[in-house]
Design an enzyme around this catalytic site. Structure first.
Site, PDB file in Angstrom:
ATOM      1  N   LYS A   1       0.847  -1.200   0.000  1.00  0.00           N
ATOM      2  CA  LYS A   1       0.000   0.000   0.000  1.00  0.00           C
ATOM      3  C   LYS A   1       0.875   1.240   0.000  1.00  0.00           C
ATOM      4  O   LYS A   1       2.053   1.218   0.363  1.00  0.00           O
ATOM      5  CB  LYS A   1      -0.945   0.017   1.207  1.00  0.00           C
ATOM      6  CG  LYS A   1      -0.276  -0.054   2.582  1.00  0.00           C
ATOM      7  CD  LYS A   1       0.174   1.280   3.142  1.00  0.00           C
ATOM      8  CE  LYS A   1       0.774   1.150   4.534  1.00  0.00           C
ATOM      9  NZ  LYS A   1       1.470   2.365   5.001  1.00  0.00           N
TER      10      LYS A   1
ATOM     11  N   ASP B   1      -2.201  -1.942  10.558  1.00  0.00           N
ATOM     12  CA  ASP B   1      -2.525  -1.935   9.132  1.00  0.00           C
ATOM     13  C   ASP B   1      -3.216  -3.213   8.657  1.00  0.00           C
ATOM     14  O   ASP B   1      -3.752  -3.250   7.547  1.00  0.00           O
ATOM     15  CB  ASP B   1      -1.253  -1.744   8.292  1.00  0.00           C
ATOM     16  CG  ASP B   1      -0.649  -0.354   8.433  1.00  0.00           C
ATOM     17  OD1 ASP B   1      -1.312   0.519   9.023  1.00  0.00           O
ATOM     18  OD2 ASP B   1       0.473  -0.156   7.955  1.00  0.00           O
TER      19      ASP B   1
END
Length: 286
Positions: free
Chosen positions: A12, A136
């Protein structure tokens, strides 16, 4: 023997990252836009008799007790699963880069073993396990680009335009704990709103961690300067040390210094494993 091969774990980018405060327990409160990109690790899972879980590194060696093994054990502990697995990992996402590689590997492990072990957990249950592994992990489980708040647990699906990016990682890495413990870190950014971001997603905000990261890791500034020499406006992702820039159509970047990892990436609208676990919450992906 049952197996799941070629299971992807995408990286990401943080399009921005603001630190808006700090809780009494010392955890930092954040706002960020998380975006999936097609720089992926690949994992392979084989069902094994007994409850043992083993790992084999097909690329760069990982720590002995990494997030993949911790995710597998956490899933066993939460469900009482008696099955085991052998996991092989082709590691491509650089470590200590702020790209979420370890968290993504953990999320893909939870999704794959939930399927391989026939556990039938839904996404909110997996996300609760994932949050215990890292802030995350729930983002990668939910499977969509997202506006992320709190300590990473408040996740709102977000649409971003399709685009290409140049991602750069120098040989140096950064330890997240060092950045968040630095007294020079800005911790008082004003809360932002999604509509403000949506009006200009590529230029919105900043990364509050970047000034501290540049002081700790000269490679961050060097990579940003190199992007600037290509006519690109760079920004650090996450807690670094990778940086990225929007890549205009047709632009071909020049040669980077030796030892750097430089990759052209496309963003992804949805995680490749979206749908691997059902959801009883309409706000999550899958």
């Amino acid at each position: 023997m049952r197996a799941l091969y070629d299971v992807p774990a995408p990286a990401k980018l943080n399009l921005f990252l603001h630190v808006t405060g700090r809780r009494a327990d010392g955890m930092h409160l954040l706002q960020s836009a998380f975006m999936l990109i097609d720089w992926c690790d690949t994992l392979h899972f084989e069902l094994r008799p007994g409850a043992g879980v083993s790992r084999e590194d097909l690329g760069e060696p990982l720590p002995a007790d990494d997030l993949v093994l911790r995710a597998a054990r956490a899933l066993q502990a939460a469900t009482g699963a008696a099955a085991g697995a052998h996991i092989r990992i082709e590691k491509r996402i650089p470590s200590q880069a702020g790209m979420g590689g370890g968290s993504s590997d953990a999320a893909s492990t939870l999704l794959a073993l939930n399927r391989l072990w026939d556990l039938g957990l839904e996404l909110p249950q997996l996300a609760a396990i994932g949050l215990g592994l890292g802030a995350d992990v729930p983002f990668f489980l939910r499977g969509h680009n997202a506006w992320v708040e709190g300590i990473g647990e408040v996740i709102t699906p977000l649409e971003v335009p399709a685009a290409r990016f140049l991602v750069v990682k120098t040989a140096q890495g950064l330890d997240t704990a060092r950045i968040f413990s630095d007294p020079a870190l800005r911790r008082d950014s004003e809360p932002a709103i999604i509509s403000g971001f949506a009006a200009d997603p590529w230029e919105f905000g900043r990364n509050d961690l970047q000034p501290v990261a540049e002081s700790l890791c000269p490679g961050v500034g060097q990579a940003l300067q190199w992007l600037g020499s290509q006519g690109l406006r760079g920004r650090m992702t996450g807690s670094g040390s990778a940086v990225f820039a929007l890549l205009p159509p047709g632009q071909v970047p020049g040669e980077a210094p030796a030892g750097w990892q430089v990759r052209e990436c496309s963003n992804m609208g949805v995680h490749p494993l979206a749908g691997w676990a059902s959801s009883d919450d309409s706000s999550v992906g899958g």
